[in-house]
Design an enzyme around this catalytic site. Structure first.
Site, PDB file in Angstrom:
ATOM      1  N   GLY A 108      -3.637  10.902  26.967  1.00  0.00           N
ATOM      2  CA  GLY A 108      -3.453  12.277  26.505  1.00  0.00           C
ATOM      3  C   GLY A 108      -3.388  13.288  27.642  1.00  0.00           C
ATOM      4  N   ARG A 109      -4.366  13.229  28.556  1.00  0.00           N
ATOM      5  CA  ARG A 109      -4.421  14.251  29.619  1.00  0.00           C
ATOM      6  C   ARG A 109      -3.349  14.043  30.674  1.00  0.00           C
ATOM      7  NH1 ARG A 109      -8.569  10.965  29.184  1.00  0.00           N
ATOM      8  NH2 ARG A 109      -9.238   9.586  30.870  1.00  0.00           N
ATOM      9  N   HIS A 138     -13.891  39.294  41.908  1.00  0.00           N
ATOM     10  CA  HIS A 138     -14.659  40.405  41.337  1.00  0.00           C
ATOM     11  C   HIS A 138     -15.673  39.908  40.321  1.00  0.00           C
ATOM     12  CE1 HIS A 138     -12.118  43.502  43.225  1.00  0.00           C
ATOM     13  NE2 HIS A 138     -11.252  42.510  43.221  1.00  0.00           N
ATOM     14  N   GLU A 167      -8.886  17.993  14.111  1.00  0.00           N
ATOM     15  CA  GLU A 167      -8.476  19.380  14.340  1.00  0.00           C
ATOM     16  C   GLU A 167      -6.980  19.547  14.080  1.00  0.00           C
ATOM     17  OE1 GLU A 167     -10.380  17.547  16.313  1.00  0.00           O
ATOM     18  OE2 GLU A 167     -11.911  18.740  17.336  1.00  0.00           O
ATOM     19  N   GLU A 190     -12.502  14.409  32.430  1.00  0.00           N
ATOM     20  CA  GLU A 190     -12.407  13.336  31.439  1.00  0.00           C
ATOM     21  C   GLU A 190     -12.044  12.021  32.134  1.00  0.00           C
ATOM     22  OE1 GLU A 190     -11.328  13.433  26.768  1.00  0.00           O
ATOM     23  OE2 GLU A 190      -9.685  14.000  28.074  1.00  0.00           O
ATOM     24  N   LYS A 232      -1.129  11.895  19.507  1.00  0.00           N
ATOM     25  CA  LYS A 232      -0.793  10.514  19.839  1.00  0.00           C
ATOM     26  C   LYS A 232      -1.390   9.555  18.804  1.00  0.00           C
ATOM     27  CE  LYS A 232      -2.199   7.402  23.488  1.00  0.00           C
ATOM     28  NZ  LYS A 232      -2.690   7.314  24.856  1.00  0.00           N
ATOM     29  N   LYS A 290     -17.698  13.114  17.916  1.00  0.00           N
ATOM     30  CA  LYS A 290     -16.743  13.025  16.798  1.00  0.00           C
ATOM     31  C   LYS A 290     -17.395  12.345  15.604  1.00  0.00           C
ATOM     32  CE  LYS A 290     -12.424  12.440  19.345  1.00  0.00           C
ATOM     33  NZ  LYS A 290     -11.335  11.518  19.638  1.00  0.00           N
TER      34      LYS A 290
HETATM   35  C1  G6Q Z   1      -7.001  12.922  26.593  1.00  0.00           C
HETATM   36  C2  G6Q Z   1      -7.857  12.628  25.484  1.00  0.00           C
HETATM   37  C3  G6Q Z   1      -7.900  13.685  24.415  1.00  0.00           C
HETATM   38  C4  G6Q Z   1      -6.735  13.662  23.448  1.00  0.00           C
HETATM   39  C5  G6Q Z   1      -7.080  14.547  22.245  1.00  0.00           C
HETATM   40  C6  G6Q Z   1      -5.975  14.594  21.225  1.00  0.00           C
HETATM   41  O1  G6Q Z   1      -6.790  12.177  27.507  1.00  0.00           O
HETATM   42  O2  G6Q Z   1      -7.560  11.390  24.983  1.00  0.00           O
HETATM   43  O3  G6Q Z   1      -8.026  14.989  24.938  1.00  0.00           O
HETATM   44  O4  G6Q Z   1      -5.565  14.092  24.058  1.00  0.00           O
HETATM   45  O5  G6Q Z   1      -8.252  14.084  21.659  1.00  0.00           O
HETATM   46  O6  G6Q Z   1      -5.682  13.322  20.770  1.00  0.00           O
HETATM   47  P1  G6Q Z   1      -4.407  13.045  19.905  1.00  0.00           P
HETATM   48  O7  G6Q Z   1      -3.194  13.348  20.732  1.00  0.00           O
HETATM   49  O8  G6Q Z   1      -4.496  11.605  19.511  1.00  0.00           O
HETATM   50  O9  G6Q Z   1      -4.501  13.954  18.720  1.00  0.00           O
END
Ligand code: G6Q
Length: 530
Positions: free
Chosen positions: A256-257, A374, A205, A343, A199, A489
């Site tokens: 994101g989540r 188990h 990463e 989160e 996003k 970060k």
């Molecule tokens: C979710 C967070 C986080 C995010 C990642 C990836 O709610 O904001 O997990 O989704 O850090 O971010 P980008 O989609 O911006 O790469």
């Protein structure tokens, strides 16, 4: 004292929690049959939670006093919710529900119509992209992390029997080079589509892994721009259509989540399942959005689940929750819920910017049953901490490929174990031998559905999103930001600068703590043993 502690219902609940019911003396078939609520898809069985009528009444009063349903309506209609008063904070609508409010009945998002229009336009673009390009590719690699990985991956893995023949999906999320390398060794890149999902378009990463895959493609003489698709925010650093076969968009108002049903999950799921099944996921999620919005509080599944969670967390004092799907297909779903819940609700200030003086989100964790039985169930039955459980079960198996072995089907064995656990936890077992004594009176609940298909999975995803949102509304915290991930970060960036300095020989600002770890790592690298 916080607003939460001043609530009338909170005072009542505190008094009630001084003497909660003991499941060992109340659990009976009548209780299981009366402490349940259902909608068209799910039945929530909560007779094995430590609540009685007075506690439930006070919990519903808590929902009313905190205007939980009104806040849900505000969220789904696009009000600004992502804001903390008096301090610098995000300041946005929260409109993941608009991503699936794209069908004829479009009822939820009157003020959010622009968001659902945008989502519909992207879905139409995707439909065309899939019909033009699907045949060219056998494999798809989704490159993304956090919200751009966990939810989409959990959904994809949960629907394996619905995948189209000849289509394989892979994921690269970790910046560990072994992750990308292992995936790249397992695919024919000539027939592979890479979907880069970020996003912000700036996640270390994801950008690193994109370059990793691009570089491997180039080394094979392939043109990455014919294999790469972008999913990103408009005007992000990744919003550069010339570098991609196609670009799809997501927006600030989808966290994101909460983004699995936006283009973040849709491109990969559409490729894996076909557009029609993707639509079923969205329809299922939309049905649960409407349920959360319109169902009477006493019939509202995610609200009731949120309230039971608050009872366990704030009044009975239980610090963690295990979410255990009795479904192998959902084996990555707890990982998604870990992020979604922790989160969102792992927060230490409320929406007025004040430190909270009550517990917010619990630690969420889980694994599929029966496997968990188990391993860690020992602690759940006899450990010194009480761990409330949320079970997820299905009456029928997903693949319907089952066998009668020694008089029962495997699905019956699975369900027998699920029901046995909830009973064992509640009633325990007395024994003269203290090591064989089960104290019981340990709470759990079961969310039961007929069968795991795309529609049900969409609804399940939405059920948990709304459970988490309702809890955040009741605690009056901002469930839609994640400042707590920033510090790490920034420090990782400083340590990366140290690595660069070492390579170039140039001296930078210095960072003694980081430097110390690098020295230890260098010593380790010089060790002879493997
Ligand atoms: C979710 C967070 C986080 C995010 C990642 C990836 O709610 O904001 O997990 O989704 O850090 O971010 P980008 O989609 O911006 O790469």
């Amino acid at each position: 004292m916080s607003q939460f502690k001043h609530l009338h219902a909170v005072q009542k609940l505190r008094d009630l929690a001084a003497k909660p019911i003991d499941l060992r003396s109340v659990l009976a078939p009548e209780r299981i049959e009366s402490y349940l609520v259902d909608n068209e898809l799910f039945t929530l069985l909560y007779g094995t939670e430590r609540v009685d009528e007075p506690a439930l009444d006070a919990l519903f009063e808590l929902a009313e006093e905190t205007q939980a349903l009104e806040k849900m309506a505000a969220m789904q209609s696009g009000a600004i919710l992502n804001k903390i008063e008096g301090i610098e904070s995000e300041n946005r609508s929260v409109l993941h529900t608009a991503m699936r409010d794209v069908f004829q009945d479009r009822q939820t998002a009157k003020n959010a119509r622009a968001a659902s229009d945008g989502s519909l336009a992207e879905l139409n673009k995707l439909k065309k992209f899939l019909s033009d390009n699907s045949d060219r590719f056998t494999d798809l690699i989704q490159i993304g992390i956090g919200g751009s990985d966990l939810g989409p991956r959990a959904l994809c893995l949960a629907l394996q029997p619905f995948h189209r023949k000849g289509k394989k999906i892979h994921f690269i999320s970790n910046v560990d080079p072994d992750d990308a390398s292992a995936v790249l060794d397992s695919v024919d890149l000539k027939r592979t589509l890479a979907v880069v999902v970020s996003k912000s378009g700036s996640t270390l990463e994801t950008l690193t892994n994109e370059e990793f895959v691009r570089s491997r493609m180039k080394s094979l003489g392939l043109n990455p721009s014919e294999h790469f698709v972008a999913v990103t925010g408009e005007k992000s650093p990744m919003d550069d259509p010339a570098r991609y076969l196609a670009s799809f968009y997501m927006w600030d108002f989808v966290g994101g989540r909460y983004s699995a049903t936006s283009m973040v999950g849709a491109v990969m799921l559409g490729f894996a399942l076909g557009y029609e099944q993707l639509e079923q996921i969205l329809r299922g999620a939309h049905a649960m959005d409407l349920h959360a919005l319109t169902a009477d509080p006493r019939k509202n599944l995610p609200l009731i689940s949120a309230l039971l969670g608050i009872w366990n967390r704030n009044f009975l004092g239980y610090p963690t929750v295990a979410i255990i799907p009795y479904s192998q297909a959902l084996h990555r779903f707890p990982a998604h819920l870990q992020q979604l819940d922790m989160e969102s609700n792992g927060k230490h200030i409320d929406k007025r910017g004040a430190l909270v003086d009550f517990s917010t989100g619990p630690v969420i964790w889980g694994e599929p049953g029966t496997n968990g039985q188990h391993s860690f169930y020992q602690l759940i039955h006899q450990g010194t901490d009480i761990i409330p459980l949320e079970f997820i079960g299905f009456c029928q198996s997903q693949r319907q490929d089952d066998l009668d072995i020694h008089g029962t089907l495997s699905q019956e064995k699975l369900l027998a174990n699920l029901f046995a656990q909830t009973i064992a936890l509640a009633v325990g077992q007395a024994s003269q031998n203290p090591n064989k004594n089960f104290s019981g009176n340990r709470p759990s609940r079961i969310l039961l559905a007929k069968k795991l298909d795309p529609y049900t999975l969409g609804a399940l995803l939405s059920y948990y999103e709304h459970k988490v949102a309702f809890q955040g509304f009741i605690w009056n915290i901002n469930s839609f930001d994640q400042e707590g991930v920033q510090l790490g970060k920034v420090l990782a960036g400083k340590i990366l600068d140290l690595f660069k300095e070492k390579r170039s020989g140039k001296k930078g600002d210095g960072f003694a703590l980081g430097d110390c770890f690098l020295r230890l790592c260098a010593d380790r690298s010089r060790c002879n043993h493997k």
